[in-house]
Design a protein around this motif. Structure first.
Motif, PDB file in Angstrom:
ATOM      1  N   UNK A 292       0.668   7.509   7.401  1.00  0.00           N
ATOM      2  CA  UNK A 292      -0.130   6.569   8.038  1.00  0.00           C
ATOM      3  C   UNK A 292       0.678   6.612   9.296  1.00  0.00           C
TER       4      UNK A 292
ATOM      5  N   UNK B 235       2.893   2.146   2.349  1.00  0.00           N
ATOM      6  CA  UNK B 235       2.990   2.815   3.611  1.00  0.00           C
ATOM      7  C   UNK B 235       4.581   2.393   3.874  1.00  0.00           C
TER       8      UNK B 235
ATOM      9  N   UNK C  47      -8.144  11.075   8.938  1.00  0.00           N
ATOM     10  CA  UNK C  47      -7.862  10.038   8.344  1.00  0.00           C
ATOM     11  C   UNK C  47      -8.523   9.946   6.921  1.00  0.00           C
ATOM     12  N   UNK C  48      -9.521  10.314   6.664  1.00  0.00           N
ATOM     13  CA  UNK C  48     -10.168  10.238   5.327  1.00  0.00           C
ATOM     14  C   UNK C  48      -9.341  11.174   4.484  1.00  0.00           C
TER      15      UNK C  48
ATOM     16  N   UNK D 152       0.890  -1.192   0.273  1.00  0.00           N
ATOM     17  CA  UNK D 152      -0.005  -0.047  -0.233  1.00  0.00           C
ATOM     18  C   UNK D 152       0.824   1.097  -0.111  1.00  0.00           C
TER      19      UNK D 152
ATOM     20  N   UNK E  35      -4.779   8.903  -2.524  1.00  0.00           N
ATOM     21  CA  UNK E  35      -5.567   8.207  -3.638  1.00  0.00           C
ATOM     22  C   UNK E  35      -5.175   9.200  -4.789  1.00  0.00           C
TER      23      UNK E  35
ATOM     24  N   UNK F  43      -0.323   9.036  11.597  1.00  0.00           N
ATOM     25  CA  UNK F  43      -1.552   9.147  12.073  1.00  0.00           C
ATOM     26  C   UNK F  43      -1.600   7.934  13.361  1.00  0.00           C
TER      27      UNK F  43
ATOM     28  N   UNK G   9      -6.516   9.202   3.462  1.00  0.00           N
ATOM     29  CA  UNK G   9      -6.572   8.335   2.391  1.00  0.00           C
ATOM     30  C   UNK G   9      -6.771   9.121   1.029  1.00  0.00           C
ATOM     31  N   UNK G  10      -7.504  10.003   1.084  1.00  0.00           N
ATOM     32  CA  UNK G  10      -8.065  10.889  -0.119  1.00  0.00           C
ATOM     33  C   UNK G  10      -6.738  11.663  -0.783  1.00  0.00           C
TER      34      UNK G  10
ATOM     35  N   UNK H  20     -10.733  11.330  12.706  1.00  0.00           N
ATOM     36  CA  UNK H  20     -11.154  10.478  11.500  1.00  0.00           C
ATOM     37  C   UNK H  20     -11.434  11.516  10.319  1.00  0.00           C
TER      38      UNK H  20
ATOM     39  N   UNK I  84       0.828   4.141  -5.412  1.00  0.00           N
ATOM     40  CA  UNK I  84       0.347   4.550  -4.148  1.00  0.00           C
ATOM     41  C   UNK I  84       1.483   4.950  -3.148  1.00  0.00           C
TER      42      UNK I  84
END
Lengths: 485, 496
Positions: free
Chosen positions: B142, B83, B186-187, B81, B194, B145, B190-191, B183, B203
């Protein structure tokens, strides 16, 4: 054209299932020969059989062996679930004897039924035909109906078994009806045949109704809302070891089917099944996380938590990609470790305290009486809530990521809001354990049995280690999720 | 240039993360009854960590280098991923790292071994130090986070178990607020990964990769909001502050030093590191709004501080007001403002820790924190009064002490960017003088009510305040040393 390679009889594909079934029969016979005082040995034999079955899954990794007219398959996907199921079964068998003895329930049938349920679940993981799926579901259900009522003299256990049986019967009816409709629409019972037909001719009303009923039946087994009504009562009433086993293994098996059916058999009509499945996921997250707040019994709290966790696992299925499926598989594995651990702690407390041990007030000040139980429970609660560095965090991260990539904002938003809510009830358990007991004079520390202690330590270490190094299991999940039919 | 060169090939930063954890592990093995040993273990591991961080401070190569990180460590973590385990230090994190080590050590020093369940207390403080260090070092989003969230757990238990008053309620309130923000972040994480993956085909969650591929303006706006929510709650920026008057007074003082002194600054650090650097377009859009909110926070915090009777709450609101200055500086988005904010972050950490320590010592002596019940502490404890007076003057921004430098630069930045807001912030400075001096006068001057109640400072207490006072004075007199170190990084972040 008929692919002849798919018709063969290949016992190797079913070797793990066969080993488990043979062990069940062996235990059944041994039960007649062994004196009642020695029934612990039955647990040892069962454990040995499960270990052998675990070994038998090794050749399935990376294989793609369809057999018995395409009704079962030996592949990484099946192997992945076999490992989860067998490990759960193994740990269950190990913690059972002491608990059963404390309830006066030490009977050989317990192990036979557990092994039978295991065989059914593993068959589900390997099933690629509607027939074998139904066979697996019935095998695991019937065994679990009996296990739920295993504490025969306990009214709650009786009630639990009856409820499970009646509602489970309905669910099976739905499932079977759905299968009949799907067969009617496609003329095939193997997933391979169904996928070919759907890929060529698209969906029809008949097929969609069939899929709808299939979802009802499977969501029932996975205890996803709104088909979850039985879960709290059955979880609460069943003997706690049975609940431990059921909450983890049944759910895993149900998701094996859901994953294989939706991602492998119906990928071309994702638009049609997305909304029903998304609805089930969202409702599960909502009901599970909200209702869990009000629970005062730990088994019920964990039941609702399990409903919510089913919602998270479903989230990974929604994008219909193998990336998402891999995330779901990882979640199932994570869930197995942390939820088994949580229920095992409940079992241990109940073994000590008796039936009242599942009520939250009985846990007040557990940190001072049984630091091991309380510490491991804290790890499991943090993990279920999804706080790093535990495996629960990565499980959530992995299922959220495909949602962001597919821009499925609505389920994601619900998942996040309800996760915040879930922090409340998971951490409340921890706070209760940390609250100093009211009465003066601390009760003496009560030791936990060595096996139980070892299993709890193992589960909590696994929860943390997988939370720091999730790569290995995640890569397994990715291999498993690259499905072939 | 640097003072010396640290040998390469040693994973210094991993070591900084591990030292407190090793200490925690040793504490875990110690018998719970050996409270003295546990305390010494805690002090020793915090001290070693601080020494390591000071070594890094000295070995850091200053000068033009832009976004180059030093002491970098990159390893695969979840390669499928993208990371990674990527650590690094630059001008943004360098001084905060040292502050982190210092405050953690102070927390250990003032922790009372008679505290119930002292072993777990020390253990959680050490785990907290690893988490805060990780937040400063992580360059993979990540990983960042993970540390950011991991910070919550020890804080939650430190408040919920060892706190005062409605501690469980306070712990929950703090948790729920921060988790909602987290949270959202976190979104956004991820965005942003992406979107960058769509541009590059790979990625990656690596900050150094993401910073080179800014997203479209609309997407940046949303992602900026996601990150800002997490950081604004932690700081807190008005109107997300309502957990603060609940959580701060409930927190036990050793934990509060780290909580108020450092954790709040990590929010500000995140705003610069992620919001300004990754989303320049988002920052242009949201900047004025957030700067306005920060200014409201300055005035609101100051006014609330004026109303408080409880000294702990007074300092809590003063802290909020000061953080408003930091927010204003950050969202001025010019070199003066951001550098001022960075300097003020260190200063504020030192000053707030000092103020909370003084409140703690007053409460230990008199049994009360109510401003109205304290009178004339100068007469029995002149040294105490004198040291406090220095901290108080720094808190109100007296030239010659450290508080002035940061505030001055922030005002300078704000005047260029938003003139009306700068005037509002100026009002905040005046209010600060009012509440700080009233605090000092009320508690220390005038005729004593109960003359015999107070004892002079003990040596270890002077020891706890000494490093803070040293920083207050030295940074006040030689402020130039500091901006030079961060200048390159700030310019790179602002792309000027």
């Amino acid at each position: 054209m008929i692919d002849t390679s798919r018709l063969g009889i290949d016992y190797g594909v079913l070797l793990p299932e066969l080993v488990v079934t043979a062990t069940a029969l062996l235990v059944l016979v041994l039960d007649l020969l062994i004196p009642p005082g020695r029934r612990r040995w039955l647990a040892a034999v069962s454990a040995l059989g499960l270990l052998l079955a675990l070994l038998a899954t090794v050749p399935l990794w990376g294989a793609d062996r369809s057999a018995f007219s395409g009704t079962v398959i030996g592949d990484s996907f099946a192997a992945f679930f076999d490992v989860i199921l067998l490990s759960t079964g193994l740990l269950t068998v190990l913690i059972s004897p002491r608990f059963l003895r404390s309830l006066g329930l030490e009977y050989g049938e317990y192990y036979v039924l557990t092994l039978a349920a295991m065989a059914g679940m593993m068959l589900l993981a390997a099933a690629t035909s509607l027939m074998t799926i139904f066979l697996g579901i019935e095998l695991l259900s019937i065994a679990l109906y009996v296990l739920a009522g295993f504490a025969r003299r306990n009214l709650r256990s009786q009630e639990s078994a009856l409820k499970y049986l009646l509602l489970g019967g309905f669910a099976s009816g739905f499932l079977l009806y759905g299968m009949a409709l799907i067969y009617g629409a496609t003329g095939a019972t193997t997933l391979h045949g169904i996928a070919q037909f759907v890929g060529a001719s698209g969906s029809s009303v008949l097929l969609l109704v069939g899929i709808g009923f299939l979802v009802v039946g499977l969501a029932f087994k996975a205890s996803a809302a709104p088909f979850h009504m039985w879960t709290p009562d059955v979880y609460q009433g069943a003997p706690t070891v049975v609940t431990t086993f059921m909450s983890v293994a049944t759910k895993a098996a149900a998701f094996a089917v859901i994953g294989r059916v939706f991602v492998a058999a119906f990928p071309t009509i994702r638009a049609d099944w997305y909304f029903p499945l998304a609805f089930v996921a969202i409702v599960s997250l909502g009901i599970g996380n909200f209702v869990a707040i009000t629970q005062s019994n730990l088994k019920r709290l964990l039941a609702y938590s399990g409903i919510a966790q089913a919602g998270y696992i479903l989230l990974g299925i929604l994008p219909g990609s193998s990336e998402g499926l891999a995330a779901s598989l990882f979640y199932v594995a994570a869930y197995a470790v942390m939820n088994f651990g949580a229920f095992a702690v409940v079992t241990a407390v109940e073994t000590r305290v008796g039936e009242g041990g599942t009520e939250i007030p009985a846990w007040t000040g557990l940190f001072y009486r049984q630091p091991l139980l309380a510490t491991t429970m804290t790890v499991f609660m943090l993990s279920l809530a999804g706080i790093p560095p535990t495996v629960g965090f990565f499980a959530k991260l992995f299922v959220f990521r495909p949602l962001v990539e597919a821009q499925l904002w609505a389920p994601l938003a619900v998942a996040i809001v309800t996760t915040v809510i879930s922090f409340y009830y998971y951490l409340r358990v921890v706070v209760v354990m940390l609250t100093a007991p009211e009465e003066a004079g601390r009760p003496a520390r009560e030791p936990v049995s060595r096996v139980m202690g070892a299993i709890l330590v193992f589960c909590s270490i696994a929860t943390i280690v997988l939370g720091v190094f999730p790569t290995v299991v995640f890569d397994w999940a990715r291999t498993a999720a690259a499905l072939h039919l | 240039m640097s003072w010396y060169t640290l040998p390469a090939g040693v994973p210094w930063l991993t070591l900084a993360l591990l030292l407190p954890l090793i200490g925690a592990f040793l504490v875990l093995l110690a018998p719970a009854a050996a409270r003295g040993v546990i305390k010494q273990l805690g002090i020793l591991s915090a001290l070693l960590t601080l020494v390591l961080m000071l070594l890094l401070l000295g070995g850091f190569q200053h000068g033009p280098g832009g976004l180059r990180f030093q002491f970098e460590e990159i390893h695969h973590w979840i390669p499928s991923l993208g990371i990674g385990y990527h650590l690094g230090v630059d001008g943004l994190s360098l001084f905060l790292l040292a502050l982190n080590g210092l405050l953690s050590l102070l927390a250990m020093l003032i922790a009372d071994p008679r505290t119930p369940r002292f072993k777990e207390f020390v253990l959680l403080l050490l785990v907290l130090e690893t988490a805060t260090t990780g937040v400063l070092l992580a360059l993979d989003l990540i990983l960042f986070y993970v540390f950011w969230e991991a910070m919550l757990v020890p804080l939650y238990f430190l408040i919920g178990v060892w706190g005062e008053g409605r501690k469980v309620f306070a712990a929950f309130t703090f948790l729920i607020y921060t988790v909602i923000g987290s949270f959202a972040m976190l979104v956004a994480i991820l965005a942003v990964a992406a979107i960058t993956a769509a541009q590059t085909g790979h990625l990656s969650f690596d900050w150094t990769v993401l910073v080179q591929h800014p997203a479209g303006a609309v997407a940046q706006g949303w992602m900026f909001l996601g990150f800002a929510l997490a950081f604004a709650v932690k700081m807190p920026i008005f109107p997300l502050h309502s957990w603060l008057p609940i959580a701060y007074p409930a927190t036990p003082t050793p934990a509060l030093l780290v909580f108020a002194g450092l954790v709040s600054k990590l929010g500000a650090y995140g705003l610069i590191r992620f919001n300004l650097a990754l989303f320049p377009a988002g920052a242009r859009g949201w900047g004025p709004i957030l700067a306005t909110l920060a200014t409201i926070g300055i005035l609101y915090g100051a006014l609330m501080a004026l109303l408080q009777v409880d000294l702990k709450l007074l300092v809590a609101y003063a802290s909020m007001s000061h953080l408003g200055f930091i927010g204003l500086g950050i969202f001025s988005q010019n070199v003066f403002g951001v550098e001022g904010a960075l300097i003020q972050m260190i200063n504020h950490g030192v000053i707030i820790a000092g103020l909370f320590l003084v409140v703690f010592m007053i409460e230990q002596r008199t049994g009360t924190r109510a401003r109205s019940q304290l009178r004339g502490l100068t007469r029995p404890a002149p040294l105490f009064a004198g040291l406090f007076f220095v901290i108080a003057l720094a808190a109100l921004g007296l030239p010659g002490l450290n508080g002035f430098v940061g505030e001055f630069l922030i005002m300078l930045g704000a005047f260029t960017a938003y003139l009306p807001l700068a005037i509002g912030a100026g009002l905040g400075v005046i209010l600060a003088a009012w509440y700080v001096l009233r605090f000092y006068q009320g508690a220390f001057e005038e005729v004593p009510v109960q003359p015999a109640a107070l004892t002079e400072m003990r040596l270890n207490e002077v020891g706890a305040l000494a490093p803070l006072l040293a920083i207050i004075v030295v940074f006040g007199i030689v402020p130039s040393f500091f901006p030079a170190a961060v200048d390159a990084t700030v310019r790179a972040v602002l792309r000027t």
